[in-house]
Design a protein around this motif. Structure first.
Motif, PDB file in Angstrom:
ATOM      1  N   ASP A   1       0.817  -1.214   0.000  1.00 57.86           N
ATOM      2  CA  ASP A   1       0.000   0.000   0.000  1.00 57.86           C
ATOM      3  C   ASP A   1       0.850   1.263   0.000  1.00 57.86           C
ATOM      4  N   MET A   2       2.103   1.146  -0.458  1.00 55.54           N
ATOM      5  CA  MET A   2       3.023   2.281  -0.384  1.00 55.54           C
ATOM      6  C   MET A   2       3.307   2.907  -1.746  1.00 55.54           C
ATOM      7  N   ASP A   3       2.623   2.449  -2.775  1.00 58.02           N
ATOM      8  CA  ASP A   3       2.817   2.973  -4.134  1.00 58.02           C
ATOM      9  C   ASP A   3       4.271   2.790  -4.610  1.00 58.02           C
ATOM     10  N   HIS A   4       4.891   1.696  -4.202  1.00 58.23           N
ATOM     11  CA  HIS A   4       6.275   1.426  -4.586  1.00 58.23           C
ATOM     12  C   HIS A   4       6.357   0.860  -6.001  1.00 58.23           C
ATOM     13  N   GLU A   5       7.414   1.289  -6.721  1.00 54.20           N
ATOM     14  CA  GLU A   5       7.628   0.765  -8.059  1.00 54.20           C
ATOM     15  C   GLU A   5       8.166  -0.672  -8.026  1.00 54.20           C
ATOM     16  N   ASN A   6       9.094  -0.929  -7.104  1.00 55.60           N
ATOM     17  CA  ASN A   6       9.777  -2.222  -7.081  1.00 55.60           C
ATOM     18  C   ASN A   6       9.047  -3.220  -6.205  1.00 55.60           C
ATOM     19  N   MET A   7       8.940  -4.439  -6.691  1.00 55.55           N
ATOM     20  CA  MET A   7       8.439  -5.535  -5.881  1.00 55.55           C
ATOM     21  C   MET A   7       9.282  -6.764  -6.142  1.00 55.55           C
ATOM     22  N   PHE A   8       9.409  -7.611  -5.104  1.00 55.94           N
ATOM     23  CA  PHE A   8      10.342  -8.737  -5.131  1.00 55.94           C
ATOM     24  C   PHE A   8       9.688  -9.988  -4.531  1.00 55.94           C
ATOM     25  N   TRP A   9      10.071 -11.146  -5.041  1.00 59.50           N
ATOM     26  CA  TRP A   9       9.756 -12.419  -4.409  1.00 59.50           C
ATOM     27  C   TRP A   9      11.055 -13.141  -4.089  1.00 59.50           C
ATOM     28  N   TYR A  10      11.164 -13.556  -2.811  1.00 62.99           N
ATOM     29  CA  TYR A  10      12.313 -14.317  -2.325  1.00 62.99           C
ATOM     30  C   TYR A  10      11.817 -15.651  -1.760  1.00 62.99           C
ATOM     31  N   ARG A  11      12.747 -16.610  -1.728  1.00 58.99           N
ATOM     32  CA  ARG A  11      12.509 -17.775  -0.887  1.00 58.99           C
ATOM     33  C   ARG A  11      13.614 -17.841   0.147  1.00 58.99           C
ATOM     34  N   GLN A  12      13.244 -18.278   1.354  1.00 58.58           N
ATOM     35  CA  GLN A  12      14.182 -18.307   2.458  1.00 58.58           C
ATOM     36  C   GLN A  12      14.303 -19.729   2.971  1.00 58.58           C
ATOM     37  N   ASP A  13      15.502 -20.257   2.958  1.00 58.43           N
ATOM     38  CA  ASP A  13      15.786 -21.598   3.452  1.00 58.43           C
ATOM     39  C   ASP A  13      16.927 -21.518   4.455  1.00 58.43           C
ATOM     40  N   PRO A  14      16.883 -22.352   5.508  1.00 60.24           N
ATOM     41  CA  PRO A  14      17.932 -22.303   6.552  1.00 60.24           C
ATOM     42  C   PRO A  14      19.329 -22.425   5.959  1.00 60.24           C
ATOM     43  N   GLY A  15      20.211 -21.522   6.387  1.00 59.17           N
ATOM     44  CA  GLY A  15      21.602 -21.569   5.937  1.00 59.17           C
ATOM     45  C   GLY A  15      21.852 -20.985   4.557  1.00 59.17           C
ATOM     46  N   LEU A  16      20.779 -20.578   3.866  1.00 58.88           N
ATOM     47  CA  LEU A  16      20.932 -20.028   2.515  1.00 58.88           C
ATOM     48  C   LEU A  16      20.514 -18.564   2.428  1.00 58.88           C
ATOM     49  N   GLY A  17      19.996 -18.029   3.496  1.00 60.42           N
ATOM     50  CA  GLY A  17      19.558 -16.636   3.472  1.00 60.42           C
ATOM     51  C   GLY A  17      18.352 -16.452   2.566  1.00 60.42           C
ATOM     52  N   LEU A  18      18.217 -15.266   2.005  1.00 63.81           N
ATOM     53  CA  LEU A  18      17.127 -14.961   1.070  1.00 63.81           C
ATOM     54  C   LEU A  18      17.671 -15.048  -0.348  1.00 63.81           C
ATOM     55  N   ARG A  19      16.973 -15.794  -1.186  1.00 65.67           N
ATOM     56  CA  ARG A  19      17.368 -15.889  -2.591  1.00 65.67           C
ATOM     57  C   ARG A  19      16.263 -15.313  -3.465  1.00 65.67           C
ATOM     58  N   LEU A  20      16.664 -14.458  -4.386  1.00 74.53           N
ATOM     59  CA  LEU A  20      15.704 -13.734  -5.216  1.00 74.53           C
ATOM     60  C   LEU A  20      15.172 -14.625  -6.326  1.00 74.53           C
ATOM     61  N   ILE A  21      13.853 -14.698  -6.428  1.00 74.26           N
ATOM     62  CA  ILE A  21      13.217 -15.517  -7.463  1.00 74.26           C
ATOM     63  C   ILE A  21      12.912 -14.648  -8.691  1.00 74.26           C
ATOM     64  N   TYR A  22      12.149 -13.599  -8.491  1.00 76.12           N
ATOM     65  CA  TYR A  22      11.794 -12.655  -9.547  1.00 76.12           C
ATOM     66  C   TYR A  22      11.637 -11.277  -8.926  1.00 76.12           C
ATOM     67  N   PHE A  23      11.792 -10.239  -9.728  1.00 74.30           N
ATOM     68  CA  PHE A  23      11.458  -8.903  -9.286  1.00 74.30           C
ATOM     69  C   PHE A  23      10.830  -8.117 -10.429  1.00 74.30           C
ATOM     70  N   SER A  24      10.215  -7.008 -10.043  1.00 78.37           N
ATOM     71  CA  SER A  24       9.475  -6.193 -11.010  1.00 78.37           C
ATOM     72  C   SER A  24       9.723  -4.725 -10.712  1.00 78.37           C
ATOM     73  N   TYR A  25      10.079  -3.980 -11.763  1.00 81.91           N
ATOM     74  CA  TYR A  25      10.316  -2.550 -11.595  1.00 81.91           C
ATOM     75  C   TYR A  25       9.074  -1.702 -11.909  1.00 81.91           C
ATOM     76  N   ASP A  26       8.093  -2.317 -12.525  1.00 82.78           N
ATOM     77  CA  ASP A  26       6.916  -1.544 -12.916  1.00 82.78           C
ATOM     78  C   ASP A  26       5.827  -2.523 -13.317  1.00 82.78           C
ATOM     79  N   VAL A  27       4.641  -1.995 -13.516  1.00 88.42           N
ATOM     80  CA  VAL A  27       3.520  -2.830 -13.946  1.00 88.42           C
ATOM     81  C   VAL A  27       3.886  -3.528 -15.254  1.00 88.42           C
TER      82      VAL A  27
END
Lengths: 117, 112
Positions: A26-52
């Motif tokens: 609800d912040m009108d942000h341009e960037n959005m991200f999807w990560y998956r988090q697994d123990p010992g691997l931190g956050l890994r980026l799956i996909y991101f989007s800069y705009d609609v």
């Protein structure tokens, strides 16, 4: 208060099912991200989007797709769920990167813990 | 390939002790952030460092960005049980937009 919401906190699906994970900010942000988090691997980026309707692959896009039809909503799709996709999935949003490489805060949702059996 | 190596992965200490968490890379980052994550929640930003050699303080937490912008550290003085959580460093590589590279995380447990 800024907010990123995810459609489910816990999800159990069977192998081969199509799975939709929804994220709304609800912040009108341009960037959005999807990560998956697994123990010992931190956050890994799956996909991101800069705009609609814009999307870019992250580090581990195999087996996933995304959709961004509206600025506030970013969906992650598992076309045919597999057991190795059992994980915590985190959505985040942020304003675009600033001048001189300064990054703004990424605001995270509470996560969806997906179990594929 | 993990571009950001975080150490230690696990840390269990008594209340009142000091600790340091390290974040190292062979890559140069334009800026670096530290996040803290509590169970059942998403990560929350603690600090952003931008300039090589920069030091920032947040109450009992001290963050440092290496001179060459390849490493960072988080030092906690007199740890308290409320500091328990997962600490994550995240860096932005030049010309990568808003994309972040995350370290593996440090799971901190502070016992009373």
């Amino acid at each position: 208060d800024v907010k990123v919401t995810q459609s489910s906190r816990y999800l159990v699906k069977r192998t081969g099912e199509k799975v939709f994970l929804e994220c709304v900010q609800d912040m009108d942000h341009e960037n959005m991200f999807w990560y998956r988090q697994d123990p010992g691997l931190g956050l890994r980026l799956i996909y991101f989007s800069y705009d609609v309707k814009m999307k870019e692959k992250g580090d581990i896009p195999e087996g996933y797709s995304v959709s961004r039809e509206k600025k506030e909503r970013f969906s992650l799709i598992l076309e045919s769920a597999s057991t190795n996709q059992t994980s915590m999935y985190l959505c985040a949003s942020s304003p675009p990167a600033g001048l001189a490489g300064i990054i703004y805060e990424q605001y995270f949702g509470p996560g969806t813990r997906l179990t594929v059996t | 390939t993990q571009l950001l190596e975080q150490s230690p992965q696990f840390l269990s200490i008594q209340e009142g002790e000091n600790l340091t968490v390290y974040c190292n890379s062979s890559s140069v980052f334009s800026s670096l952030q530290w996040y803290r994550q509590e169970p059942g929640e998403g990560p929350v930003l603690l600090v952003t460092v931008v300039t090589g050699g920069e030091v920032k303080k947040l109450k009992r937490l001290t963050f440092q960005f290496g001179d060459a912008r390849k490493d960072s550290s988080l030092h906690i003085t007199a740890a308290q049980p409320g500091d328990t959580g997962l600490y994550l460093c995240a860096g932005r590589i030049y010309n990568q937009g808003g994309k972040l590279i995350f370290g593996q995380g440090t799971e901190l447990s502070v016992k009373p």
